[in-house]
Motif scaffolding. Structure first.
Motif, short mmCIF file in Angstrom:
data_model
loop_
_atom_site.label_atom_id
_atom_site.label_comp_id
_atom_site.label_asym_id
_atom_site.label_seq_id
_atom_site.Cartn_x
_atom_site.Cartn_y
_atom_site.Cartn_z
N LYS A 184 3.13 -78.67 -52.94
CA LYS A 184 1.83 -78.62 -53.60
C LYS A 184 1.99 -78.37 -55.10
O LYS A 184 1.36 -79.02 -55.92
CB LYS A 184 0.95 -77.55 -52.96
CG LYS A 184 -0.43 -77.43 -53.60
CD LYS A 184 -1.26 -76.35 -52.92
CE LYS A 184 -2.63 -76.22 -53.56
NZ LYS A 184 -3.44 -75.19 -52.88
N ARG A 185 2.85 -77.42 -55.45
CA ARG A 185 3.12 -77.13 -56.87
C ARG A 185 3.64 -78.36 -57.61
O ARG A 185 3.39 -78.54 -58.79
CB ARG A 185 4.14 -76.01 -57.01
CG ARG A 185 3.63 -74.65 -56.66
CD ARG A 185 4.72 -73.63 -56.92
NE ARG A 185 4.58 -72.55 -55.96
CZ ARG A 185 5.57 -71.78 -55.54
NH1 ARG A 185 6.80 -71.96 -56.01
NH2 ARG A 185 5.35 -70.84 -54.67
N ARG A 186 4.38 -79.20 -56.90
CA ARG A 186 4.95 -80.41 -57.50
C ARG A 186 3.97 -81.59 -57.46
O ARG A 186 4.31 -82.69 -57.91
CB ARG A 186 6.23 -80.81 -56.75
CG ARG A 186 7.39 -79.87 -56.98
CD ARG A 186 8.54 -80.25 -56.03
NE ARG A 186 9.78 -79.66 -56.48
CZ ARG A 186 10.67 -80.28 -57.25
NH1 ARG A 186 10.47 -81.51 -57.65
NH2 ARG A 186 11.77 -79.67 -57.61
N GLY A 187 2.80 -81.37 -56.86
CA GLY A 187 1.83 -82.45 -56.74
C GLY A 187 2.25 -83.50 -55.73
O GLY A 187 1.93 -84.68 -55.89
N MET A 188 2.97 -83.08 -54.70
CA MET A 188 3.49 -83.99 -53.68
C MET A 188 2.85 -83.68 -52.32
O MET A 188 3.36 -82.85 -51.58
CB MET A 188 5.01 -83.81 -53.53
CG MET A 188 5.81 -84.10 -54.77
SD MET A 188 7.56 -83.62 -54.56
CE MET A 188 8.07 -84.72 -53.28
N ASP A 220 -2.16 -70.97 -52.15
CA ASP A 220 -1.47 -70.79 -53.42
C ASP A 220 -0.73 -69.46 -53.35
O ASP A 220 -1.00 -68.64 -52.49
CB ASP A 220 -2.48 -70.78 -54.58
CG ASP A 220 -3.13 -72.14 -54.77
OD1 ASP A 220 -2.41 -73.15 -54.74
OD2 ASP A 220 -4.37 -72.17 -54.94
N THR A 240 -3.98 -80.68 -49.33
CA THR A 240 -3.40 -79.60 -50.13
C THR A 240 -4.34 -78.42 -50.28
O THR A 240 -3.87 -77.30 -50.53
CB THR A 240 -2.96 -80.11 -51.52
OG1 THR A 240 -4.07 -80.72 -52.16
CG2 THR A 240 -1.81 -81.09 -51.41
#
Length: 155
Positions: free
Chosen positions: A15-19, A81, A76
């Protein structure tokens, strides 16, 4: 630790990587994490059973937890988070996501189906629930470690 905790941590990093990841991608990333960890530490990353199913190694508990998403991406907004459960594992999981997260679920499944893989050694058509022995997984990923160690790094 359970496979679900590992999956949650991998989802946070992705999620942090936008994947966004599909359930099949997540399943294979958790399995690959297990294999590399077993080879590197001679210890289990989690205690869940790993079985040889038609599309590769499957952790049944994780399958049950993610099957509702079908072939679609895991939303996501359902991924929390914040820090992962074990911060000392972050670099390890990040490396797994970096190296394997770019591949589709089918590509990762194909990777686990290659000749000599633990899945290929035990899979039988129309036979469900065959457990993949840890020794097969460890030996397979140990070969990968040995190959990496034998390859000289560029100067």
């Amino acid at each position: 630790m359970s496979a679900q905790v590992v999956a949650d941590d991998i989802l946070k990093i992705a999620k942090r990587r936008g994947m966004p990841l599909t359930p099949m991608q997540l399943m294979k990333l958790v399995y690959i994490s297990y294999g590399w960890y077993l080879a590197m530490h001679n210890d289990k990353l989690f205690n869940d059973r790993i079985e040889a199913w038609k599309y590769g190694p499957v952790i049944p508990n994780l399958y049950q937890a993610t099957k509702r998403f079908g072939r679609g991406e895991i939303p996501t907004d359902l991924v929390a988070d914040g820090p992962i459960s074990n911060p000392s594992m972050e670099a390890f999981y990040d490396s797994i996501v970096e190296n394997y997260g770019k591949y589709s679920g089918i590509a990762l499944s194909n990777l686990t189906h290659r000749q000599g893989t633990p899945w290929q050694r035990v899979f039988q058509t129309n036979v469900m629930s065959t457990e993949i022995p840890d020794e097969y997984i460890r030996d397979h990923y140990q070969q990968g470690l040995d190959a990496r160690r034998a390859t000289p790094t560029p100067a």
